[in-house]
Design a protein around this motif. Structure first.
Motif, PDB file in Angstrom:
ATOM      1  N   ALA A  57       0.733  -1.423  -0.061  1.00 25.34           N
ATOM      2  CA  ALA A  57      -0.137   0.109  -0.141  1.00 25.34           C
ATOM      3  C   ALA A  57       0.704   1.266   0.145  1.00 25.34           C
ATOM      4  CB  ALA A  57      -0.996  -0.047   1.047  1.00 25.34           C
ATOM      5  N   MET A  58       1.986   1.416   0.489  1.00 20.54           N
ATOM      6  CA  MET A  58       2.917   2.459   0.721  1.00 20.54           C
ATOM      7  C   MET A  58       3.555   2.487  -0.746  1.00 20.54           C
ATOM      8  SD  MET A  58       4.599   1.398   4.610  1.00 20.54           S
ATOM      9  CE  MET A  58       5.728   3.147   4.363  1.00 20.54           C
ATOM     10  N   LEU A  59       3.760   1.408  -1.402  1.00 22.73           N
ATOM     11  CA  LEU A  59       4.329   1.468  -2.742  1.00 22.73           C
ATOM     12  C   LEU A  59       3.516   2.254  -3.715  1.00 22.73           C
ATOM     13  CD1 LEU A  59       6.607  -1.679  -3.100  1.00 22.73           C
ATOM     14  CD2 LEU A  59       7.394   0.689  -2.877  1.00 22.73           C
ATOM     15  N   SER A  60       2.262   1.720  -3.337  1.00 26.75           N
ATOM     16  CA  SER A  60       1.068   2.453  -4.201  1.00 26.75           C
ATOM     17  C   SER A  60       1.037   3.966  -4.201  1.00 26.75           C
ATOM     18  CB  SER A  60      -0.211   1.647  -3.977  1.00 26.75           C
ATOM     19  OG  SER A  60      -1.262   1.864  -4.727  1.00 26.75           O
ATOM     20  N   ALA A  61       1.079   4.075  -2.940  1.00 25.94           N
ATOM     21  CA  ALA A  61       1.079   5.779  -2.687  1.00 25.94           C
ATOM     22  C   ALA A  61       1.919   6.468  -3.174  1.00 25.94           C
ATOM     23  CB  ALA A  61       0.863   5.900  -1.068  1.00 25.94           C
ATOM     24  N   VAL A  62       3.083   5.975  -3.204  1.00 26.44           N
ATOM     25  CA  VAL A  62       3.983   6.766  -3.947  1.00 26.44           C
ATOM     26  C   VAL A  62       4.310   6.779  -5.533  1.00 26.44           C
ATOM     27  CG1 VAL A  62       5.629   7.060  -1.784  1.00 26.44           C
ATOM     28  CG2 VAL A  62       6.009   5.116  -3.310  1.00 26.44           C
ATOM     29  N   GLY A  63       3.827   5.529  -5.869  1.00 29.22           N
ATOM     30  CA  GLY A  63       3.847   5.335  -7.353  1.00 29.22           C
ATOM     31  C   GLY A  63       5.019   4.132  -7.758  1.00 29.22           C
ATOM     32  N   LEU A  64       4.700   3.532  -8.611  1.00 24.61           N
ATOM     33  CA  LEU A  64       5.816   2.817  -8.845  1.00 24.61           C
ATOM     34  C   LEU A  64       6.897   3.159  -9.734  1.00 24.61           C
ATOM     35  CD1 LEU A  64       3.934  -0.596 -10.131  1.00 24.61           C
ATOM     36  CD2 LEU A  64       5.033  -0.076  -7.997  1.00 24.61           C
ATOM     37  N   GLY A  65       6.424   4.655 -10.344  1.00 23.73           N
ATOM     38  CA  GLY A  65       7.749   5.295 -10.870  1.00 23.73           C
ATOM     39  C   GLY A  65       8.582   5.784  -9.927  1.00 23.73           C
ATOM     40  N   ALA A  66       8.290   5.937  -8.635  1.00 21.68           N
ATOM     41  CA  ALA A  66       9.446   6.340  -7.644  1.00 21.68           C
ATOM     42  C   ALA A  66      10.472   5.387  -7.489  1.00 21.68           C
ATOM     43  CB  ALA A  66       8.415   6.412  -6.192  1.00 21.68           C
ATOM     44  N   LEU A  67      10.199   4.284  -7.845  1.00 22.79           N
ATOM     45  CA  LEU A  67      11.500   2.987  -7.711  1.00 22.79           C
ATOM     46  C   LEU A  67      12.480   3.455  -8.903  1.00 22.79           C
ATOM     47  CD1 LEU A  67       9.183  -0.113  -7.279  1.00 22.79           C
ATOM     48  CD2 LEU A  67      10.326   1.480  -5.533  1.00 22.79           C
ATOM     49  N   ARG A  68      12.333   4.220  -9.766  1.00 17.35           N
ATOM     50  CA  ARG A  68      13.442   4.353 -10.932  1.00 17.35           C
ATOM     51  C   ARG A  68      14.124   5.528 -10.304  1.00 17.35           C
ATOM     52  NH1 ARG A  68      12.689   7.790 -15.270  1.00 17.35           N
ATOM     53  NH2 ARG A  68      10.270   8.078 -14.916  1.00 17.35           N
ATOM     54  N   PRO A  69      15.421   5.298 -10.260  1.00 15.44           N
ATOM     55  CA  PRO A  69      16.359   6.369  -9.626  1.00 15.44           C
ATOM     56  C   PRO A  69      16.478   7.518 -10.881  1.00 15.44           C
ATOM     57  CG  PRO A  69      17.631   4.325 -10.006  1.00 15.44           C
ATOM     58  CD  PRO A  69      16.107   4.192 -10.511  1.00 15.44           C
ATOM     59  N   PRO A  70      16.702   8.766 -10.508  1.00 14.43           N
ATOM     60  CA  PRO A  70      16.986   9.920 -11.517  1.00 14.43           C
ATOM     61  C   PRO A  70      18.354   9.971 -11.250  1.00 14.43           C
ATOM     62  CG  PRO A  70      16.221  10.661  -9.223  1.00 14.43           C
ATOM     63  CD  PRO A  70      16.071   9.261  -9.177  1.00 14.43           C
ATOM     64  N   PRO A  71      18.865  10.811 -12.488  1.00 14.19           N
ATOM     65  CA  PRO A  71      20.125  11.192 -12.431  1.00 14.19           C
ATOM     66  C   PRO A  71      20.508  12.021 -11.127  1.00 14.19           C
ATOM     67  CG  PRO A  71      19.276  11.590 -14.356  1.00 14.19           C
ATOM     68  CD  PRO A  71      18.071  11.145 -13.430  1.00 14.19           C
ATOM     69  N   PRO A  72      22.005  11.767 -10.565  1.00 17.86           N
ATOM     70  CA  PRO A  72      22.453  12.580  -9.376  1.00 17.86           C
ATOM     71  C   PRO A  72      22.439  13.949  -9.935  1.00 17.86           C
ATOM     72  CG  PRO A  72      24.059  11.428 -10.326  1.00 17.86           C
ATOM     73  CD  PRO A  72      22.960  10.936 -10.990  1.00 17.86           C
ATOM     74  N   PRO A  73      22.486  15.009  -9.051  1.00 13.29           N
ATOM     75  CA  PRO A  73      22.784  16.419  -9.370  1.00 13.29           C
ATOM     76  C   PRO A  73      24.008  16.661  -9.891  1.00 13.29           C
ATOM     77  CG  PRO A  73      21.667  16.206  -7.040  1.00 13.29           C
ATOM     78  CD  PRO A  73      22.071  14.844  -7.566  1.00 13.29           C
ATOM     79  N   PRO A  74      24.268  17.571 -10.790  1.00  9.27           N
ATOM     80  CA  PRO A  74      25.558  17.997 -11.417  1.00  9.27           C
ATOM     81  C   PRO A  74      26.729  18.228 -10.310  1.00  9.27           C
ATOM     82  CG  PRO A  74      24.029  19.832 -11.551  1.00  9.27           C
ATOM     83  CD  PRO A  74      23.294  18.716 -11.015  1.00  9.27           C
ATOM     84  N   GLN A  75      26.304  18.690  -8.983  1.00  3.91           N
ATOM     85  CA  GLN A  75      27.314  18.861  -7.943  1.00  3.91           C
ATOM     86  C   GLN A  75      28.017  17.689  -7.422  1.00  3.91           C
ATOM     87  OE1 GLN A  75      24.183  20.359  -7.963  1.00  3.91           O
ATOM     88  NE2 GLN A  75      24.781  22.029  -8.820  1.00  3.91           N
ATOM     89  N   GLU A  76      27.518  16.428  -7.812  1.00  2.00           N
ATOM     90  CA  GLU A  76      27.775  15.187  -7.186  1.00  2.00           C
ATOM     91  C   GLU A  76      29.183  14.709  -8.181  1.00  2.00           C
ATOM     92  OE1 GLU A  76      24.917  12.523  -5.834  1.00  2.00           O
ATOM     93  OE2 GLU A  76      26.079  10.808  -6.648  1.00  2.00           O
ATOM     94  N   ALA A  77      30.305  14.280  -7.273  1.00  2.00           N
ATOM     95  CA  ALA A  77      31.366  13.603  -7.776  1.00  2.00           C
ATOM     96  C   ALA A  77      30.688  12.062  -8.347  1.00  2.00           C
ATOM     97  CB  ALA A  77      32.509  13.384  -6.802  1.00  2.00           C
ATOM     98  N   PRO A  78      31.366  11.371  -9.460  1.00  2.00           N
ATOM     99  CA  PRO A  78      31.129  10.242  -9.719  1.00  2.00           C
ATOM    100  C   PRO A  78      31.322   9.078  -8.745  1.00  2.00           C
ATOM    101  CG  PRO A  78      32.522  11.289 -11.326  1.00  2.00           C
ATOM    102  CD  PRO A  78      32.458  12.229 -10.393  1.00  2.00           C
ATOM    103  N   SER A  79      30.805   8.062  -8.879  1.00  2.00           N
ATOM    104  CA  SER A  79      30.945   6.920  -7.913  1.00  2.00           C
ATOM    105  C   SER A  79      32.215   6.551  -8.125  1.00  2.00           C
ATOM    106  CB  SER A  79      29.759   5.664  -8.239  1.00  2.00           C
ATOM    107  OG  SER A  79      30.260   5.315  -9.508  1.00  2.00           O
TER     108      SER A  79
END
Length: 423
Positions: free
Chosen positions: A98-120
């Motif tokens: 139910a919690m996953l349904s509330a936030v939406g399955l699309g929320a499981l897809r990670p977005p690109p990190p902000p440009p200020q972040e160093a690479p892994s």
């Protein structure tokens, strides 16, 4: 179920902050003094794809998570809530669908990190081994080449970005930085006519202090072009360029030898523990017999914890490839390369005060800092400095000065029977 309901299940309705979401729902404690606002779906995606400090940092830096009731330049009190025992709750497994349904399955897809972040770490490895010259240079520039104007507003008149040493409770930041440099000069036993090498010299504060107040000739080296340019210009303005130099250089490229003293203030964190032997070999090779080396660096409370923190906020946003370990490891490495250890001192509480003072400077100059470096960078610095102050206060990290002497075969260390410096 709404996003606010999900939040309440995770943090409870007695949390020290409230949460509002882009769907209009509210969670947490509505009467709390602080508010967290999830502005859009990307913010949720950051939080879910990387639970913990990295996801929170990404959402905050990108503007997808905003705060109310918090001084963004000095979020010390807000961060302290999380360090004082607050922990998210673990929901029952039956409620997770139910919690996953509330936030939406699309929320499981990670977005690109902000440009200020160093690479892994693994992406950085493609560009070369950790602590290779190329990666060290890139790591230093990532952090130190923000803007000299930005640093002037945060660090104050001394342009000193290392732990100060407060001579008394009411000392100002500038008084404490002067006292720190003076303490280092005294520990090194500097006298007129001596030659000093300062590696990782920053904007040249130690170089200028030693030349002005102790009559030495000093060379400082830094991997930051911005620092070298600012430092050399300051030296010229003060008329010290006949005896002082701030050079854009890797310390390993310094060919001069026979120095009477070597200071390393805030460099060890960047070189990597595996490189300690070659680092202290370099120190030994550049000193005359009886010369002293003062190593000043952030340390851990023990020698057992991993020196490298992978994937966290500090690694991605502040000090890529940074490594810290216990003072015992540093002392052992210095001894193994031939140094006789004469003095060790912990300045942990002083660094807590120093970071707090930098936070207050950032807060007082917030609008100007944002205009100079951008709001994401200013936010990173607020988190970093406040979090560091808390870490030093609570003994999660420490700051040690270690003084070593290059003793000749005769055993004459050129060291007084009792120290001549005050601590």
């Amino acid at each position: 179920m709404t996003i606010g309901d999900v939040v309440t299940k995770l943090i409870g309705d007695d949390a020290p902050f409230s949460v509002t979401a882009y769907d209009g729902s509210v969670g947490g404690n509505p009467d709390a003094p602080y508010g967290v606002h999830i502005e859009n779906e990307r913010g949720i995606r950051y939080l879910i794809s990387h639970p913990g400090e990295l996801g929170l940092a990404r959402a905050y830096v990108s503007g997808d998570l905003t705060l109310s009731g918090v001084d963004l330049g000095d979020p010390y009190d807000f961060l302290n809530l999380f360090w004082s025992g607050f922990e998210p709750k673990t929901p029952p497994l039956r409620e997770i669908p139910a919690m996953l349904s509330a936030v939406g399955l699309g929320a499981l897809r990670p977005p690109p990190p902000p440009p200020q972040e160093a690479p892994s770490q693994w992406r950085r490895a493609v560009e070369g081994l950790r602590h290779s010259r190329k990666r060290d240079s890139e790591a230093i520039q990532h952090h130190y080449d923000v803007s000299n104007e930005f640093y002037e507003m945060v660090l104050g008149d001394s342009m000193t970005y290392t732990c100060a040493c407060y001579p008394h409770e009411d000392a100002t930041l500038e008084e404490a930085q002067f006292h720190k440099y003076d303490l280092v000069c005294k520990k090194l036993g500097l006298e007129p006519g001596m030659r000093l090498l300062d590696i990782g010299c920053g904007w040249g504060g130690m170089v200028r202090h030693a030349v002005e107040h102790y009559g030495v000739t000093a060379l400082g080296v830094t991997l930051s072009r911005e620092q070298a340019s600012w430092g050399q210009q300051k030296i010229k303005e003060l008329g010290l360029d006949d005896r002082a130099e701030v050079r854009y250089s890797d310390y390993r490229d310094v060919t001069e030898t026979g120095f009477d003293a070597l200071s390393s203030i805030g460099l060890t964190e960047h070189i990597g523990v595996r490189n300690y032997p070659s680092y202290f070999q370099f120190g030994m090779s550049r000193l005359r017999d009886g010369g002293r080396m003062l190593n000043h660096s952030i340390t851990r409370p023990d020698n057992k914890a991993p020196s490298l923190t992978k994937g966290g906020f500090i690694d991605r946003y502040v000090f890529p490839d940074g490594e810290i370990t216990g003072v015992g490891t540093i002392v052992g490495a210095m001894q193994d390369e031939g140094f006789e250890i004469r003095h060790v001192e912990d300045l942990r509480e002083h660094y807590a005060r120093t970071c707090r003072a930098w936070c207050k400077n950032l807060s007082a100059n917030w609008d100007a800092c944002v205009a100079e470096a951008g709001e994401p960078t200013a936010k990173i610095w607020g988190l970093y400095l406040a979090g560091s102050s808390l870490s030093f206060t609570t003994n999660r990290i420490q700051l040690h000065q270690v003084l070593g002497v290059k003793v000749p075969a005769s055993g004459d260390a050129s060291y007084p029977l009792r120290p001549t410096f005050g601590v």
